[in-house]
Enzyme design. Sequence first.
Site, mmCIF file in Angstrom:
data_model
loop_
_atom_site.group_PDB
_atom_site.id
_atom_site.type_symbol
_atom_site.label_atom_id
_atom_site.label_comp_id
_atom_site.label_asym_id
_atom_site.label_seq_id
_atom_site.Cartn_x
_atom_site.Cartn_y
_atom_site.Cartn_z
ATOM 1 C CB SER A 1 -0.854 -0.270 1.435
ATOM 2 O OG SER A 1 -0.261 -0.032 2.528
ATOM 3 N N GLY B 1 -0.666 4.721 -0.011
ATOM 4 C CA GLY B 1 -0.921 6.129 0.536
ATOM 5 C C GLY B 1 -1.362 6.505 -0.852
ATOM 6 N N GLY C 1 -1.850 5.190 -4.469
ATOM 7 C CA GLY C 1 -2.473 3.523 -4.584
ATOM 8 C C GLY C 1 -1.725 2.291 -3.834
ATOM 9 N N GLY D 1 -5.851 0.885 4.724
ATOM 10 C CA GLY D 1 -4.811 0.438 4.655
ATOM 11 C C GLY D 1 -5.942 -1.301 4.792
ATOM 12 C CG ASP D 2 -6.255 -2.167 8.651
ATOM 13 O OD1 ASP D 2 -5.317 -2.489 8.842
ATOM 14 O OD2 ASP D 2 -6.924 -1.801 9.529
#
Length: 315
Positions: free
Chosen positions: A220, A222, A225, A251-252
């Site tokens: 990930s 931020g 993308g 992110g989860d």
Amino acid sequence: MITALTPNPSVDRAVSVGDLERGQVLRATSSRVDPGGKGVNVGRAIAAMGGDPLVVVPSGGPEGALFEALLAQTDVTASVVEVAGSVRMNISVLEPDGTTTKLNEPGPDLSEAEVNALMEATLERATPGSWVAGCGSLPPGAPSDLYAQLVREAVARGASVAIDSSGSPMAEAVAARPTLIKPNREELAELTGRTLDTLGAVIDTARELVRSGVAYVAVSLGRDGAVLVTASDVSHARAIITEPVSTVGAGDCMLAGLLFGLDSGLDPAEALQQGVSWGAAAVRLPGTEVPTPADLDGIDVAFTRSPGRDMPLDD
């Protein structure tokens, strides 16, 4: 079938303020409380997608009672291991421009018996064709190789294993060869000792991990993308969010969309796009509020299998 082990869950309080001024008395404009922890967020997001995940969590103390009450209000099935210590409370301070400041407590000091109970509850669902995810930091008392043990035991039972952590627990898990890892750029740099200033550097580093035996490396990035690297493909997906509210849990949600996509039979590129859509939707919501399908409206995901290697990554 997806089971998410969260050895260090939390009660997540998100407080919105104007500009954060250190040392000043500030009046909150709003606040909310959610059941938290990476695996809990993953489970909540998968449930919102229509899945039926199980989250395995320890719980104890006054905060544990609140955590269980909050979790009971969600659509997530939970296997709760009662522990002597108290669940931690994490605080996120949200500013109008989307800047998030987090204060995370360490969590309860787990005994060997409590750690073993968590592992047993998780491995009960580690069956052929299933996914098991080990998510988040470890609480005091948990061995640093907890996720490595999870990888070995779950894979031996025929399950696929995803790991989303950092530091020694992540490094030891990677050495055990999980099916999938989902570091962010900083965690990938920490894991490999590399400087990752461009998309090409991230891709090359992910490829090395794939060659070492990890089937899927999802990173990930931020605002930039996420990238997914496998033995045969590289995919990059990105959604532009002009009015971010909170990055907590994004992110989860991205991992949830990716895992649910793979578990549902999507090819890896499609699963990545689904993950980025859900992660982007989470950024538009306060605290660790999990998106619903309606929250994906208006989110456009740009996708490519030929990403620009020289693309600088946003700090």
